[in-house]
Structures are given as C-alpha cells and as structure tokens.
Write a protein that holds these residues in place. Structure first.
Motif, PDB file in Angstrom:
ATOM      1  N   THR A 193       0.821  -1.221   0.000  1.00 37.52           N
ATOM      2  CA  THR A 193       0.000   0.000   0.000  1.00 37.52           C
ATOM      3  C   THR A 193       0.842   1.252   0.000  1.00 37.52           C
ATOM      4  O   THR A 193       0.340   2.339  -0.289  1.00 37.52           O
ATOM      5  CB  THR A 193      -0.916   0.018   1.247  1.00 37.52           C
ATOM      6  OG1 THR A 193      -0.109  -0.258   2.403  1.00 37.52           O
ATOM      7  CG2 THR A 193      -2.024  -1.009   1.131  1.00 37.52           C
ATOM      8  N   ASP A 194       2.143   1.132   0.325  1.00 31.26           N
ATOM      9  CA  ASP A 194       3.013   2.307   0.426  1.00 31.26           C
ATOM     10  C   ASP A 194       4.265   2.183  -0.434  1.00 31.26           C
ATOM     11  O   ASP A 194       5.340   2.668  -0.064  1.00 31.26           O
ATOM     12  CB  ASP A 194       3.419   2.546   1.885  1.00 31.26           C
ATOM     13  CG  ASP A 194       2.273   3.095   2.717  1.00 31.26           C
ATOM     14  OD1 ASP A 194       1.482   3.880   2.164  1.00 31.26           O
ATOM     15  OD2 ASP A 194       2.165   2.741   3.899  1.00 31.26           O
ATOM     16  N   ALA A 205       7.597  18.391  -5.024  1.00 36.58           N
ATOM     17  CA  ALA A 205       8.362  17.914  -3.879  1.00 36.58           C
ATOM     18  C   ALA A 205       7.431  17.546  -2.725  1.00 36.58           C
ATOM     19  O   ALA A 205       7.608  16.501  -2.076  1.00 36.58           O
ATOM     20  CB  ALA A 205       9.358  18.976  -3.430  1.00 36.58           C
ATOM     21  N   ALA A 206       6.433  18.399  -2.460  1.00 38.34           N
ATOM     22  CA  ALA A 206       5.512  18.123  -1.356  1.00 38.34           C
ATOM     23  C   ALA A 206       4.707  16.856  -1.606  1.00 38.34           C
ATOM     24  O   ALA A 206       4.511  16.034  -0.702  1.00 38.34           O
ATOM     25  CB  ALA A 206       4.569  19.313  -1.163  1.00 38.34           C
ATOM     26  N   GLN A 207       4.259  16.668  -2.835  1.00 36.84           N
ATOM     27  CA  GLN A 207       3.465  15.485  -3.160  1.00 36.84           C
ATOM     28  C   GLN A 207       4.277  14.204  -3.000  1.00 36.84           C
ATOM     29  O   GLN A 207       3.812  13.226  -2.398  1.00 36.84           O
ATOM     30  CB  GLN A 207       2.920  15.605  -4.583  1.00 36.84           C
ATOM     31  CG  GLN A 207       1.862  16.692  -4.736  1.00 36.84           C
ATOM     32  CD  GLN A 207       1.619  17.095  -6.180  1.00 36.84           C
ATOM     33  OE1 GLN A 207       2.340  16.676  -7.091  1.00 36.84           O
ATOM     34  NE2 GLN A 207       0.619  17.922  -6.402  1.00 36.84           N
ATOM     35  N   VAL A 208       5.493  14.203  -3.513  1.00 43.17           N
ATOM     36  CA  VAL A 208       6.341  13.007  -3.412  1.00 43.17           C
ATOM     37  C   VAL A 208       6.715  12.739  -1.956  1.00 43.17           C
ATOM     38  O   VAL A 208       6.729  11.579  -1.512  1.00 43.17           O
ATOM     39  CB  VAL A 208       7.608  13.167  -4.285  1.00 43.17           C
ATOM     40  CG1 VAL A 208       8.595  12.029  -4.015  1.00 43.17           C
ATOM     41  CG2 VAL A 208       7.224  13.185  -5.764  1.00 43.17           C
ATOM     42  N   THR A 209       6.989  13.779  -1.182  1.00 41.07           N
ATOM     43  CA  THR A 209       7.339  13.602   0.230  1.00 41.07           C
ATOM     44  C   THR A 209       6.186  12.988   1.015  1.00 41.07           C
ATOM     45  O   THR A 209       6.388  12.084   1.838  1.00 41.07           O
ATOM     46  CB  THR A 209       7.740  14.951   0.856  1.00 41.07           C
ATOM     47  OG1 THR A 209       8.887  15.463   0.186  1.00 41.07           O
ATOM     48  CG2 THR A 209       8.055  14.790   2.333  1.00 41.07           C
ATOM     49  N   VAL A 210       4.982  13.471   0.771  1.00 42.83           N
ATOM     50  CA  VAL A 210       3.824  12.921   1.484  1.00 42.83           C
ATOM     51  C   VAL A 210       3.586  11.464   1.086  1.00 42.83           C
ATOM     52  O   VAL A 210       3.305  10.606   1.932  1.00 42.83           O
ATOM     53  CB  VAL A 210       2.568  13.777   1.217  1.00 42.83           C
ATOM     54  CG1 VAL A 210       1.303  13.069   1.698  1.00 42.83           C
ATOM     55  CG2 VAL A 210       2.700  15.125   1.924  1.00 42.83           C
ATOM     56  N   ILE A 211       3.719  11.160  -0.207  1.00 35.78           N
ATOM     57  CA  ILE A 211       3.501   9.784  -0.672  1.00 35.78           C
ATOM     58  C   ILE A 211       4.581   8.843  -0.151  1.00 35.78           C
ATOM     59  O   ILE A 211       4.279   7.735   0.331  1.00 35.78           O
ATOM     60  CB  ILE A 211       3.462   9.748  -2.217  1.00 35.78           C
ATOM     61  CG1 ILE A 211       2.202  10.441  -2.736  1.00 35.78           C
ATOM     62  CG2 ILE A 211       3.499   8.305  -2.729  1.00 35.78           C
ATOM     63  CD1 ILE A 211       2.207  10.675  -4.235  1.00 35.78           C
ATOM     64  N   PRO A 223       3.551   6.714   4.751  1.00 35.99           N
ATOM     65  CA  PRO A 223       4.131   5.481   5.300  1.00 35.99           C
ATOM     66  C   PRO A 223       4.488   5.589   6.779  1.00 35.99           C
ATOM     67  O   PRO A 223       4.348   4.615   7.521  1.00 35.99           O
ATOM     68  CB  PRO A 223       5.382   5.276   4.441  1.00 35.99           C
ATOM     69  CG  PRO A 223       5.069   5.950   3.153  1.00 35.99           C
ATOM     70  CD  PRO A 223       4.263   7.148   3.531  1.00 35.99           C
ATOM     71  N   ASN A 224       4.960   6.760   7.225  1.00 35.34           N
ATOM     72  CA  ASN A 224       5.307   6.920   8.640  1.00 35.34           C
ATOM     73  C   ASN A 224       4.070   6.835   9.528  1.00 35.34           C
ATOM     74  O   ASN A 224       4.092   6.197  10.586  1.00 35.34           O
ATOM     75  CB  ASN A 224       6.025   8.246   8.867  1.00 35.34           C
ATOM     76  CG  ASN A 224       7.463   8.218   8.374  1.00 35.34           C
ATOM     77  OD1 ASN A 224       7.978   7.167   8.004  1.00 35.34           O
ATOM     78  ND2 ASN A 224       8.112   9.368   8.358  1.00 35.34           N
ATOM     79  N   VAL A 225       2.990   7.481   9.112  1.00 29.64           N
ATOM     80  CA  VAL A 225       1.750   7.410   9.893  1.00 29.64           C
ATOM     81  C   VAL A 225       1.222   5.983   9.899  1.00 29.64           C
ATOM     82  O   VAL A 225       0.843   5.439  10.945  1.00 29.64           O
ATOM     83  CB  VAL A 225       0.685   8.381   9.328  1.00 29.64           C
ATOM     84  CG1 VAL A 225      -0.651   8.172  10.025  1.00 29.64           C
ATOM     85  CG2 VAL A 225       1.135   9.828   9.496  1.00 29.64           C
ATOM     86  N   ASN A 264      10.332   1.738  15.127  1.00 27.51           N
ATOM     87  CA  ASN A 264      11.629   2.223  14.638  1.00 27.51           C
ATOM     88  C   ASN A 264      11.415   3.054  13.384  1.00 27.51           C
ATOM     89  O   ASN A 264      10.996   2.534  12.346  1.00 27.51           O
ATOM     90  CB  ASN A 264      12.554   1.046  14.351  1.00 27.51           C
ATOM     91  CG  ASN A 264      12.894   0.260  15.607  1.00 27.51           C
ATOM     92  OD1 ASN A 264      13.170   0.838  16.655  1.00 27.51           O
ATOM     93  ND2 ASN A 264      12.853  -1.064  15.516  1.00 27.51           N
ATOM     94  N   ALA A 265      11.702   4.337  13.482  1.00 24.60           N
ATOM     95  CA  ALA A 265      11.525   5.247  12.347  1.00 24.60           C
ATOM     96  C   ALA A 265      12.585   4.976  11.287  1.00 24.60           C
ATOM     97  O   ALA A 265      13.668   4.476  11.597  1.00 24.60           O
ATOM     98  CB  ALA A 265      11.617   6.690  12.823  1.00 24.60           C
TER      99      ALA A 265
END
Length: 482
Positions: free
Chosen positions: A259-260, A282-288, A293-295, A392-393
């Motif tokens: 999914t990520d 840049a913002a779109q790729v960073t969020v994707i 994935p972090n959330v 673990n981040a």
C-alpha cells in the motif's frame, strides 16, 4: 526648406502615432495576466550636414521594449517555488491530520479507554456474560477504527498520486509549450525586433512551472530559454524532455507494504530519480513516500503490538461453561495474523471464536476458579503500561510508549507538522506577494500613468500637425511670391 519641414513633421506624426498605439495597448491589457508594460523608444534621424552645421531630419521608432527585470523574475519564481511546496504540504498534511480528528468521542483515544474500561468492568464481574459482550463490542469497534484509519490513509495516498500524475502531465504540457514558444520567439526576433507578446506568454508558463516544479530559467543569447528542473534539463531550445511517474519495487518484500510502495520521478530515459525536487512536486512526493508510510507504520506498530500484548495475557486465562471445572484454556482475543499476512491496522480484527461467542473471553487466570479476575484485571492494566508500543523510524530513531501515549504522540506530531506547514505557507505566500509587487512596479500597467503618457503623446502629435500647417503656409507664401 518646406519639404524638409514636411518630412520632419511626417516622421513625428508616424512616431507619435506608434507611441499612442503602444499606450493604448498598455491600457487595453492592464488586467491581462502576465502582460508586461511596453514602451516606444524614439531616436532622432540622421541629420543632414551643411557648411554651417547639421540640420535634423526628424524622428523614428527604434523599437518597442518590454519593461521586464530578469532579476525580479528570478526573485518571484524562487518565492513562488517555496509557496508551491509549502502550500501543497499544508493541504496534504491537513488531510492526514483530519483522519484522526482528535480530540473526539469517536476517536482512537476514546476507543482505547472504552476497551480498557470494558476489561475493568469484567474484572468486577468475572462471571457476567453481559460484561463479556461489552468487551467483545469494544474490541470489535477498536479493530474497525484501525481499519478505517488505514482505509482513509489509502484514500489520501490515492488522491495524492492522482494529483502527482496531474502535476507531471501539466509540467510536460508547459515544457512543450515553452519549447514551442522558444522556436517562435527566435524566428520572430531574427529580424531584430522583440517578440514582446510571445515573451509574455512564455514567462507566464515559466511562472507556473516554478510553482509546480521549482523550475529554474536560464536565458540564452538567441532569445530562447533553457529550463532546469532538479539538476536536469527539462527544456533546451526547441526540445522538451517529458517526466514520468514510476513505482519503485520494494526490496526485499515485505519491508515496504504494497500500500506504500514509493514513487519516483524520472526525466526522459534516465533510470535515476529526478533530484532535488521542489515546488508542489516535492511536497506530493514527500507525502507519498514519507509522511503517509510513517503514519501507517505507527498505526501498524500499535495494531500489531496491541494484538500481541492482549493475546499474550488472554491465552493465560480460562473460560468456563456453566459450573464445569476445570475450565478451558482461552485462545487468542484478536486474530494473530500469519507470516504472509501479519497483523496491521488494515486487518486487525477479533479472533473468529471471540467474534462468534463472547463467552470465549477469559477473565480468570485459574482453571479451578471461575470467579478469579486476574486476566481481566491484567488486561485492563495495559492501559497505562509503558513500553507496550515500539516503532523504529526510517531515520533510525526509536519511538516507544504506552498505547494511549504512543497514539497521542502520533497525533501531536501530525498537528505540529501541519501547523509548521501552515506557517511556512503563510510566510512563503507573503514573500511571493511582495516579489510580485516589486515585479509589477516595473512591468505592471498603471492606468493613471498611461493616461498621462497618452496626453503627452497626443500633445506631441498635435504639435506635429501644427508644424505641417506652418510648413503649408510657408509653401503657399513662396508660391505666391513666384
């Protein structure tokens, strides 16, 4: 003598007529997006030399210049790039924050409280089937909430991917248009004139590219421009290289949930990621690739370790049918998942036996004591037990805490990121507005100023007509003398 006056007056009429047309063009396009104020440049004609000195021969139009400052354009586009990045990041992070909607009676914090409270109530009534039914219901609700969060994250990822595809398609379209305008401008200016309207059209495209992709512009001597995105050439002369969006295969599986799967932007036939990215891209790729994935990773850690902690305690308990002793060893409370499908926020659910029959929920920790409550009590105490969740981040940092503390940390972190993105967007938009005001002070049309110019040119035109009239009277006098 009179013929010379006629020639000078005629040149003045033609020159000031052109100047008046330029003023009219400015006034007509005062509200046209991207239009740059134009100005007619006049110069005296080559004088005629006589023994007693040089005599002027009138005036001519040298060119019509476009009032534009390259440095101010660069300043605006730099600010516009930051505004595009920050504004898009603010919008997308706000969507992520809204998934949880905390604080709320329908949120995770309240659902966890109710889940632990249900076990606490069961510990007070270890024989109660009604108390077990409440535990079953709270457990089902908690699992469903995890599932809903995961679904919403997937929905936001899908919509962001769609935005990214649209952004890339728009970048490709703009790049092709800039390349086409390069050709037209070079062809038009080959005769020495400046293609003002075509340059305005191209600058409008470049402004949009700066916001979407952080494009940098390099003017060329022949009138064309080269456009760089990241460290690569997007447009050069008449050639535009297209961007594409690709998924990166996770390696090794299943280190990255399907999914990520991360995305990358490629330029032309390059196999490498386009970098560094800027603007909305840049913002779109960073969020994707990072934020979602972090959330999801934190939610998966909570779901997985919740299942492990609850099941570990629950399987030490016993259930009883009627007055039958000894009791039956309890099974898992939540479905334990499998190696191929480990527990995650997407699939957490009650164990099939618990979902079908609440009497399978254990409260007693003794096979011979139906009224014992040690398991139910132990499960209720998980509420405040520290170190029950560890994640673990990707950066290497380790986050740990109780279930409720870990979740609150997740929500707080999102809130801080959203607030920071909002502040950044406000600052960047302010800087962009200021840069645009400075640019408009040079290239924008001030109708009051143009009206003053119109009156000035009109007076010069009228003076030229009077000069023709004076020359005509002089010619008539000469004819009369003859």
């Amino acid at each position: 003598m009179s013929s010379g006056l006629f020639s000078i007056a005629r040149s003045a009429l033609l020159a000031h007529q052109t100047a008046l047309q330029t003023v009219s063009q400015n006034i007509a396009n005062a509200q046209t997006p991207g239009y740059s104020r134009q100005e007619t440049v006049l110069q005296p004609n080559t004088p005629v030399r006589f023994s007693y000195g040089s005599v002027g021969t009138g005036v001519s139009v040298t060119t019509i210049i476009r009032k534009r400052d390259v440095l101010l354009d660069d300043s605006f586009r730099s600010a516009n790039t930051l505004a595009g990045d920050a504004g898009m990041r603010r919008d997308l992070m706000s969507q992520l924050e809204s998934v949880f909607g905390e604080p709320s009676d329908a949120g995770m914090a309240n659902a966890l409280d109710q889940f632990w409270n249900a076990f606490s109530d069961l510990s007070s009534q270890p024989n109660s089937l009604a108390a077990r039914a409440v535990v079953q219901q709270r457990g089902r609700q908690l699992g469903q909430l995890f599932n809903d969060y995961d679904t919403q994250l997937t929905t936001i990822r899908g919509s962001t991917l769609e935005r990214l595809d649209n952004s890339v398609a728009r970048i490709n379209a703009l790049a092709s248009q800039v390349a086409e305008l390069n050709v037209r401008i070079v062809g038009s200016e080959s005769s020495g004139n400046t293609a003002n309207d075509l340059r305005d059209a191209r600058d409008l495209k470049l402004d949009e590219l700066s916001k979407i992709a952080g494009a940098r512009v390099v003017p060329q001597p022949n009138g064309s421009v080269s456009v760089l995105i990241g460290n690569s050439m997007l447009v050069e002369a008449d050639t535009a290289t297209p961007l594409t969006v690709q998924f990166e295969t996770p390696n090794p599986l299943p280190s990255t949930p399907l999914t990520d799967v991360p995305v990358r932007i490629r330029l032309g036939n390059s196999l490498d990621r386009l970098a560094p990215l800027a603007g909305e891209l840049a913002a779109q790729v960073t969020v994707i690739n990072t934020e979602i994935p972090n959330v999801r990773g934190r939610l998966n850690a909570m779901a997985s370790q919740l299942v492990t902690a609850v099941n570990t305690l629950h399987t030490t308990g016993f259930t009883f049918t009627g007055s039958t002793i000894p009791g039956t060893a309890a099974g898992n409370f939540f479905n334990a998942g499998s190696l191929a499908a480990p527990v995650s926020a997407a699939n957490i659910r009650l164990d099939a036996a618990i979902a079908a029959d609440p009497s399978k929920i254990a409260a007693s920790g003794s096979a011979t004591a139906p009224t014992n409550n040690t398991v139910a009590q132990g499960l209720s105490l998980l509420r405040s037990k520290e170190g029950t969740v560890t994640w673990n981040a990707p950066s290497g940092a380790t986050e740990t805490g109780s279930f409720i503390g870990f979740f609150r940390g997740l929500v707080t972190r999102l809130g801080i990121q959203t607030s920071s993105a909002t502040d950044d967007a406000n600052v960047a938009e302010g800087l962009t507005d200021q840069a645009e005001l400075r640019r408009q002070s040079v290239s924008g049309v001030n109708t009051d100023e143009e009206l003053v110019n119109m009156l000035r040119v009109q007076q010069s035109y009228q003076a030229a007509t009077k000069m023709i009239k004076a020359a005509q009277e002089m010619l008539d006098t000469l004819i009369g003398l003859a």
